[in-house]
Motif scaffolding. Structure first.
Motif, PDB file in Angstrom:
ATOM      1  N   ASP A 159       0.817  -1.212   0.000  1.00 36.83           N
ATOM      2  CA  ASP A 159       0.000   0.000   0.000  1.00 36.83           C
ATOM      3  C   ASP A 159       0.852   1.262   0.000  1.00 36.83           C
ATOM      4  OD1 ASP A 159      -2.812   1.030   0.206  1.00 36.83           O
ATOM      5  OD2 ASP A 159      -1.916   2.042   1.939  1.00 36.83           O
ATOM      6  N   ASN A 160       1.999   1.240   0.687  1.00 42.59           N
ATOM      7  CA  ASN A 160       2.843   2.419   0.780  1.00 42.59           C
ATOM      8  C   ASN A 160       4.216   2.250   0.125  1.00 42.59           C
ATOM      9  OD1 ASN A 160       1.116   4.188   2.301  1.00 42.59           O
ATOM     10  ND2 ASN A 160       1.421   2.824   4.042  1.00 42.59           N
ATOM     11  N   VAL A 161       4.388   1.190  -0.646  1.00 42.70           N
ATOM     12  CA  VAL A 161       5.658   0.955  -1.332  1.00 42.70           C
ATOM     13  C   VAL A 161       5.372   0.628  -2.793  1.00 42.70           C
ATOM     14  CG1 VAL A 161       7.797  -0.369  -1.386  1.00 42.70           C
ATOM     15  CG2 VAL A 161       6.657   0.044   0.801  1.00 42.70           C
ATOM     16  N   SER A 162       6.115   1.287  -3.693  1.00 42.38           N
ATOM     17  CA  SER A 162       5.862   1.105  -5.121  1.00 42.38           C
ATOM     18  C   SER A 162       7.163   0.975  -5.889  1.00 42.38           C
ATOM     19  CB  SER A 162       5.053   2.283  -5.675  1.00 42.38           C
ATOM     20  OG  SER A 162       5.728   3.510  -5.439  1.00 42.38           O
ATOM     21  N   VAL A 163       7.074   0.323  -7.045  1.00 40.90           N
ATOM     22  CA  VAL A 163       8.178   0.227  -7.976  1.00 40.90           C
ATOM     23  C   VAL A 163       7.878   1.134  -9.159  1.00 40.90           C
ATOM     24  CG1 VAL A 163       7.180  -1.812  -9.108  1.00 40.90           C
ATOM     25  CG2 VAL A 163       9.622  -1.321  -9.348  1.00 40.90           C
ATOM     26  N   HIS A 164       8.900   1.858  -9.634  1.00 45.60           N
ATOM     27  CA  HIS A 164       8.754   2.809 -10.740  1.00 45.60           C
ATOM     28  C   HIS A 164       9.663   2.374 -11.885  1.00 45.60           C
ATOM     29  CE1 HIS A 164       7.474   6.377  -7.934  1.00 45.60           C
ATOM     30  NE2 HIS A 164       6.990   5.209  -7.523  1.00 45.60           N
ATOM     31  N   VAL A 165       9.167   2.390 -13.106  1.00 49.47           N
ATOM     32  CA  VAL A 165       9.995   2.076 -14.259  1.00 49.47           C
ATOM     33  C   VAL A 165       9.419   2.770 -15.490  1.00 49.47           C
ATOM     34  CG1 VAL A 165       8.724  -0.060 -14.765  1.00 49.47           C
ATOM     35  CG2 VAL A 165      11.088   0.218 -15.576  1.00 49.47           C
ATOM     36  N   GLY A 166      10.315   3.291 -16.342  1.00 48.59           N
ATOM     37  CA  GLY A 166       9.839   3.938 -17.550  1.00 48.59           C
ATOM     38  C   GLY A 166      10.932   4.676 -18.301  1.00 48.59           C
ATOM     39  N   PRO A 167      10.608   5.190 -19.482  1.00 50.17           N
ATOM     40  CA  PRO A 167      11.590   5.898 -20.302  1.00 50.17           C
ATOM     41  C   PRO A 167      11.834   7.319 -19.804  1.00 50.17           C
ATOM     42  CG  PRO A 167       9.466   5.923 -21.373  1.00 50.17           C
ATOM     43  CD  PRO A 167       9.305   5.075 -20.143  1.00 50.17           C
ATOM     44  N   GLN A 168      12.957   7.878 -20.223  1.00 50.34           N
ATOM     45  CA  GLN A 168      13.307   9.248 -19.850  1.00 50.34           C
ATOM     46  C   GLN A 168      14.010   9.929 -21.018  1.00 50.34           C
ATOM     47  OE1 GLN A 168      14.936  10.430 -15.842  1.00 50.34           O
ATOM     48  NE2 GLN A 168      16.826  10.684 -16.988  1.00 50.34           N
ATOM     49  N   VAL A 169      13.654  11.181 -21.258  1.00 51.55           N
ATOM     50  CA  VAL A 169      14.303  12.004 -22.279  1.00 51.55           C
ATOM     51  C   VAL A 169      14.952  13.194 -21.578  1.00 51.55           C
ATOM     52  CG1 VAL A 169      13.976  13.414 -24.335  1.00 51.55           C
ATOM     53  CG2 VAL A 169      12.667  11.312 -24.060  1.00 51.55           C
ATOM     54  N   SER A 170      16.194  13.548 -21.972  1.00 54.56           N
ATOM     55  CA  SER A 170      16.948  14.607 -21.295  1.00 54.56           C
ATOM     56  C   SER A 170      17.535  15.567 -22.321  1.00 54.56           C
ATOM     57  CB  SER A 170      18.085  14.013 -20.461  1.00 54.56           C
ATOM     58  OG  SER A 170      17.609  13.047 -19.546  1.00 54.56           O
ATOM     59  N   LEU A 171      17.471  16.855 -22.013  1.00 51.97           N
ATOM     60  CA  LEU A 171      18.051  17.903 -22.847  1.00 51.97           C
ATOM     61  C   LEU A 171      19.240  18.513 -22.117  1.00 51.97           C
ATOM     62  CD1 LEU A 171      17.866  19.734 -25.389  1.00 51.97           C
ATOM     63  CD2 LEU A 171      16.426  21.269 -24.015  1.00 51.97           C
ATOM     64  N   LEU A 172      20.409  18.466 -22.730  1.00 51.69           N
ATOM     65  CA  LEU A 172      21.619  19.032 -22.136  1.00 51.69           C
ATOM     66  C   LEU A 172      21.598  20.551 -22.292  1.00 51.69           C
ATOM     67  CD1 LEU A 172      24.421  18.493 -20.851  1.00 51.69           C
ATOM     68  CD2 LEU A 172      25.334  18.316 -23.180  1.00 51.69           C
ATOM     69  N   THR A 173      21.736  21.263 -21.173  1.00 52.40           N
ATOM     70  CA  THR A 173      21.653  22.725 -21.196  1.00 52.40           C
ATOM     71  C   THR A 173      22.976  23.412 -20.888  1.00 52.40           C
ATOM     72  OG1 THR A 173      20.977  22.821 -18.861  1.00 52.40           O
ATOM     73  CG2 THR A 173      19.231  22.657 -20.536  1.00 52.40           C
ATOM     74  N   LYS A 174      23.925  22.703 -20.242  1.00 49.52           N
ATOM     75  CA  LYS A 174      25.179  23.354 -19.850  1.00 49.52           C
ATOM     76  C   LYS A 174      26.267  22.306 -19.668  1.00 49.52           C
ATOM     77  CE  LYS A 174      26.957  26.684 -16.441  1.00 49.52           C
ATOM     78  NZ  LYS A 174      26.604  27.522 -15.261  1.00 49.52           N
ATOM     79  N   VAL A 175      27.483  22.672 -20.071  1.00 44.51           N
ATOM     80  CA  VAL A 175      28.641  21.793 -19.911  1.00 44.51           C
ATOM     81  C   VAL A 175      29.781  22.594 -19.284  1.00 44.51           C
ATOM     82  CG1 VAL A 175      30.394  20.416 -21.081  1.00 44.51           C
ATOM     83  CG2 VAL A 175      28.042  20.382 -21.909  1.00 44.51           C
ATOM     84  N   LYS A 176      30.416  22.007 -18.267  1.00 49.60           N
ATOM     85  CA  LYS A 176      31.632  22.586 -17.696  1.00 49.60           C
ATOM     86  C   LYS A 176      32.694  21.494 -17.598  1.00 49.60           C
ATOM     87  CE  LYS A 176      31.861  25.730 -14.568  1.00 49.60           C
ATOM     88  NZ  LYS A 176      31.791  26.487 -13.286  1.00 49.60           N
ATOM     89  N   GLU A 177      33.867  21.774 -18.133  1.00 47.04           N
ATOM     90  CA  GLU A 177      35.007  20.878 -18.001  1.00 47.04           C
ATOM     91  C   GLU A 177      35.980  21.515 -17.016  1.00 47.04           C
ATOM     92  OE1 GLU A 177      34.953  18.762 -22.387  1.00 47.04           O
ATOM     93  OE2 GLU A 177      36.411  20.375 -22.012  1.00 47.04           O
ATOM     94  N   GLY A 178      36.052  20.963 -15.812  1.00 52.47           N
ATOM     95  CA  GLY A 178      36.780  21.627 -14.748  1.00 52.47           C
ATOM     96  C   GLY A 178      36.073  22.926 -14.399  1.00 52.47           C
ATOM     97  N   SER A 179      36.792  24.028 -14.438  1.00 53.26           N
ATOM     98  CA  SER A 179      36.195  25.338 -14.157  1.00 53.26           C
ATOM     99  C   SER A 179      35.810  26.090 -15.433  1.00 53.26           C
ATOM    100  CB  SER A 179      37.175  26.191 -13.348  1.00 53.26           C
ATOM    101  OG  SER A 179      38.387  26.386 -14.074  1.00 53.26           O
ATOM    102  N   VAL A 180      35.977  25.445 -16.582  1.00 58.17           N
ATOM    103  CA  VAL A 180      35.756  26.104 -17.871  1.00 58.17           C
ATOM    104  C   VAL A 180      34.399  25.700 -18.439  1.00 58.17           C
ATOM    105  CG1 VAL A 180      36.611  26.414 -20.224  1.00 58.17           C
ATOM    106  CG2 VAL A 180      38.231  26.136 -18.326  1.00 58.17           C
TER     107      VAL A 180
END
Length: 228
Positions: free
Chosen positions: A133-154
């Motif tokens: 009743d209070n515990v569930s399993v979640h499964v499904g697809p996901q789509v992600s859009l990359l908005t920012k990249v940092k390599e080290g401090s750059v």
């Protein structure tokens, strides 16, 4: 991240107190609803946030040196649409800071290990099954859009011809996890595996040996839900 978790915890405690005064609205059990219909306690919306332990996987991971996970956070909102007393659909909209720590043979300006930070806007659409009743399993697809990249401090552009490689702006994958409810509060854990390569468009033979890497992130979160 700690501030987000503390805020969500405070909101959950406050909402629980209000519910206690109003007769525990939204805390009915699944068995309180008629079976076979769409009327369900698994309907509503909420906010969530928590901890990320991000890393990367794939055939070219061996070509990166001294790799380790990148610890960060995610936060966002979700809606839950009850199908019956056991099943529901849960779309989410999240900001997730991911990446990894490693030395990259394709980066000629930084030869020692550094953090690659990847900020994504993510939309998972999950099938939720309450096996308790209070515990569930979640499964499904996901789509992600990359908005920012940092390599080290750059901070660098996602796509730029001056670099030896570019980043894929779109990722897609599969998310799966478990969640438990305590009143309106929720706590859960999830792993998301990306299927798209993080890097693309190698400009040399050396850089072709680093493009087969994909996102992987383990998430622990808390949230608060509001029943319809």
């Amino acid at each position: 991240m700690k501030k987000i978790i503390l805020l969500l915890t405070f909101c959950a405690a406050s909402f629980t107190a209000v519910q206690a005064q109003d007769g525990h609205i939204g805390e009915r059990k699944s068995t309180d609803y008629p079976s076979g219909g769409s009327d369900s306690r698994n309907s509503g919306f909420g906010i969530k946030g928590g901890f990320n332990a991000a890393d990367f996987r794939g055939g070219d991971k061996k070509n990166f040196g001294d790799n380790s996970n990148y610890k960060s956070f995610h936060a966002g909102v979700y809606a839950q649409i009850g199908l019956n007393d056991k099943f529901s659909i849960q779309p989410e909209f999240l900001y997730s800071r991911q990446g990894f720590k490693a030395s990259n043979p394709g980066n000629t300006t930084m030869t020692s290990p550094y953090t690659t930070r990847l900020d994504y806007l993510q939309v998972p659409v999950l099938l939720v099954y309450n096996f308790l009743d209070n515990v569930s399993v979640h499964v499904g697809p996901q789509v992600s859009l990359l908005t920012k990249v940092k390599e080290g401090s750059v901070e660098r552009k996602i796509n730029d011809s001056q670099y030896n490689y570019n980043y894929s702006s779109l990722d897609y994958g599969l998310a799966a996890g478990l969640e438990a409810r305590v009143g309106p509060g929720r706590v859960g854990a999830r792993y998301t595996a990306g299927f798209a390569d993080i890097l693309e468009d190698p400009k040399s033979t050396v850089n072709q040996s680093i493009t087969n890497i994909k996102n992987g992130v383990f998430q622990v979160y808390v949230g608060i839900g509001f029943a319809q």
